[in-house]
Design a protein around this motif. Structure first.
Motif, PDB file in Angstrom:
ATOM      1  N   SER A  63       0.873  -1.076   0.073  1.00 25.79           N
ATOM      2  CA  SER A  63      -0.002   0.035   0.034  1.00 25.79           C
ATOM      3  C   SER A  63       0.867   1.372  -0.088  1.00 25.79           C
ATOM      4  N   LYS A  64       0.488   2.333  -0.874  1.00 25.10           N
ATOM      5  CA  LYS A  64       0.991   3.552  -0.874  1.00 25.10           C
ATOM      6  C   LYS A  64       0.271   4.521  -0.282  1.00 25.10           C
ATOM      7  N   GLU A  65      -0.825   4.465   0.043  1.00 25.36           N
ATOM      8  CA  GLU A  65      -1.902   5.157   0.572  1.00 25.36           C
ATOM      9  C   GLU A  65      -1.755   5.482   2.115  1.00 25.36           C
ATOM     10  N   GLN A  66      -2.132   6.686   2.764  1.00 25.00           N
ATOM     11  CA  GLN A  66      -2.211   6.529   4.135  1.00 25.00           C
ATOM     12  C   GLN A  66      -1.107   6.162   4.760  1.00 25.00           C
ATOM     13  N   ILE A  67      -0.922   4.987   5.299  1.00 25.25           N
ATOM     14  CA  ILE A  67       0.364   4.268   5.947  1.00 25.25           C
ATOM     15  C   ILE A  67       0.746   3.316   5.001  1.00 25.25           C
ATOM     16  N   PRO A  68       2.364   3.695   4.661  1.00 27.65           N
ATOM     17  CA  PRO A  68       2.805   2.734   3.718  1.00 27.65           C
ATOM     18  C   PRO A  68       3.079   1.292   4.307  1.00 27.65           C
ATOM     19  N   VAL A  69       2.592   0.236   3.383  1.00 31.38           N
ATOM     20  CA  VAL A  69       2.741  -1.058   3.925  1.00 31.38           C
ATOM     21  C   VAL A  69       3.452  -1.853   3.045  1.00 31.38           C
ATOM     22  N   ASP A  76      15.916 -22.380   9.551  1.00 29.42           N
ATOM     23  CA  ASP A  76      15.382 -23.488   8.756  1.00 29.42           C
ATOM     24  C   ASP A  76      13.826 -23.019   8.142  1.00 29.42           C
ATOM     25  N   SER A  77      13.726 -21.844   7.881  1.00 31.92           N
ATOM     26  CA  SER A  77      12.342 -21.659   7.442  1.00 31.92           C
ATOM     27  C   SER A  77      12.265 -20.249   6.850  1.00 31.92           C
ATOM     28  N   TRP A  78      11.772 -19.967   5.618  1.00 31.47           N
ATOM     29  CA  TRP A  78      11.401 -18.719   4.915  1.00 31.47           C
ATOM     30  C   TRP A  78      10.427 -18.076   5.928  1.00 31.47           C
ATOM     31  N   PHE A  79      10.399 -16.655   5.797  1.00 39.07           N
ATOM     32  CA  PHE A  79       9.766 -15.888   6.677  1.00 39.07           C
ATOM     33  C   PHE A  79       9.101 -14.749   6.270  1.00 39.07           C
ATOM     34  N   SER A  80       7.787 -13.954   6.261  1.00 43.16           N
ATOM     35  CA  SER A  80       7.507 -13.023   5.689  1.00 43.16           C
ATOM     36  C   SER A  80       6.711 -12.110   6.695  1.00 43.16           C
ATOM     37  N   HIS A  81       6.957 -10.899   6.791  1.00 50.10           N
ATOM     38  CA  HIS A  81       5.990 -10.129   7.726  1.00 50.10           C
ATOM     39  C   HIS A  81       5.531  -8.775   7.006  1.00 50.10           C
ATOM     40  N   LEU A  82       4.360  -8.153   7.234  1.00 47.60           N
ATOM     41  CA  LEU A  82       4.137  -6.762   6.690  1.00 47.60           C
ATOM     42  C   LEU A  82       4.941  -5.802   7.632  1.00 47.60           C
ATOM     43  N   ALA A  83       5.459  -4.812   7.050  1.00 48.50           N
ATOM     44  CA  ALA A  83       5.944  -3.582   7.935  1.00 48.50           C
ATOM     45  C   ALA A  83       5.439  -2.367   7.725  1.00 48.50           C
ATOM     46  N   GLN A 124       7.617   1.599  13.983  1.00 47.84           N
ATOM     47  CA  GLN A 124       7.287   0.338  12.918  1.00 47.84           C
ATOM     48  C   GLN A 124       6.532  -0.528  13.562  1.00 47.84           C
ATOM     49  N   MET A 125       5.607  -1.071  12.602  1.00 45.31           N
ATOM     50  CA  MET A 125       4.912  -2.284  13.115  1.00 45.31           C
ATOM     51  C   MET A 125       5.052  -3.442  12.354  1.00 45.31           C
ATOM     52  N   LEU A 126       5.094  -4.569  12.681  1.00 43.94           N
ATOM     53  CA  LEU A 126       5.234  -6.008  12.146  1.00 43.94           C
ATOM     54  C   LEU A 126       4.149  -6.862  12.243  1.00 43.94           C
ATOM     55  N   ILE A 127       3.543  -7.190  11.048  1.00 44.48           N
ATOM     56  CA  ILE A 127       2.459  -8.319  11.222  1.00 44.48           C
ATOM     57  C   ILE A 127       3.108  -9.532  10.438  1.00 44.48           C
ATOM     58  N   CYS A 128       3.148 -10.541  11.128  1.00 44.81           N
ATOM     59  CA  CYS A 128       3.764 -12.047  10.407  1.00 44.81           C
ATOM     60  C   CYS A 128       2.703 -12.534   9.714  1.00 44.81           C
ATOM     61  N   VAL A 129       3.122 -12.581   8.321  1.00 45.59           N
ATOM     62  CA  VAL A 129       2.047 -13.464   7.568  1.00 45.59           C
ATOM     63  C   VAL A 129       2.462 -14.877   6.969  1.00 45.59           C
TER      64      VAL A 129
END
Length: 249
Positions: free
Chosen positions: A145-151, A217-224, A175-180
């Motif tokens: 996302s580019k609007e309001q809060i960049p994600v 031993d794992s891939w990992f993704s989070h929203l920043a 910053q806030m991280l949300i793990c996905v």
């Protein structure tokens, strides 16, 4: 490769022994093993015959699986069904395509671990991270996302992590991280590392030195989520030491 079949005897041996004999010994034992036509061609003929008859039950699934096992590719079965549709009718083509898609997609490995992980998470992995010089290992970045809060969705290959760093601002910020997806770690200076799993949420205040990244031993993704800040900036520090990272399971 010789075709053998026992389904007749397994399912109808006691109830209809003659039918079981004709199914297992004559149809599959003799007709399927006749040498005038190769087995791959027989698989194709059988699929088209069932399609023309409007049979789209488990027997068609079996013969689609059999065709795949004997070398019929996804491109070939798509062309076969499309051609047969012109003669058997559009509804039959749709019905057979629905089953063929399941058969040719089942248990097919992704062409790379990155593609496999992409199928596990909702957000795009994106491209190699332009801030890669501040990371140990390979990471990827996709703007959600580019609007309001960049994600941004940040993805780490196994063992990848960013350097220690600090978010700065005159006011606001952090910053806030949300793990996905996958499994990772977050650590603030002077505190124990915290394991991150899908659904974990991390709130990072301004001025706190920290790092985050994937487990070994794992891939990992989070929203920043970048919290709006006045004169916001990031100070990048030293990498996480191999010794400290190596202690994490």
């Amino acid at each position: 490769m010789k075709i053998t079949q026992t389904a007749g005897r397994d399912q109808l041996g006691d109830f209809a022994p003659m039918f079981a004999h004709l199914n297992d010994d004559v149809l599959f034992g003799e007709v399927w093993n006749a040498e005038a036509i190769d087995i791959k061609t027989k698989c194709i003929i059988t699929v088209v015959s069932l399609m023309a008859s409007g049979i789209t039950d488990s027997s068609l699934t079996y013969h689609l699986q059999n065709a795949k096992a004997h070398g019929v590719t996804k491109e070939e079965i798509a062309a076969i069904i499309t051609h047969a549709t012109m003669y058997t009718g559009w509804p039959k083509g749709w019905a057979v395509f629905r089953q063929a898609k399941e058969v040719w997609n089942e248990r097919e490995p992704a062409s790379s671990e990155k593609e496999r992980f992409q199928k596990e998470i909702f957000f795009p992995i994106g491209e190699p991270n332009p801030y890669g010089k501040y990371f140990v290992g390979q990471s990827y970045l996709a703007q959600v996302s580019k609007e309001q809060i960049p994600v941004f969705n940040v993805t780490f290959e196994p063992g990848c992590r960013n350097n220690w760093h600090i978010h700065n601002s005159k006011s606001g910020g952090g910053q806030m991280l949300i793990c996905v997806g996958g499994r990772g770690w977050y650590q603030e200076e002077g505190k124990d590392a915290v394991e991150l799993l899908p659904g974990s949420v991390v709130n990072i205040p301004v001025g706190v030195k920290h790092w985050h990244g994937a487990a070994k031993d794992s891939w990992f993704s989070h929203l920043a989520l970048e919290i709006p800040a006045e004169e916001g900036s990031t100070t990048w520090c030293e990498p996480v030491s191999e010794e400290d990272y190596g202690k994490l399971n």
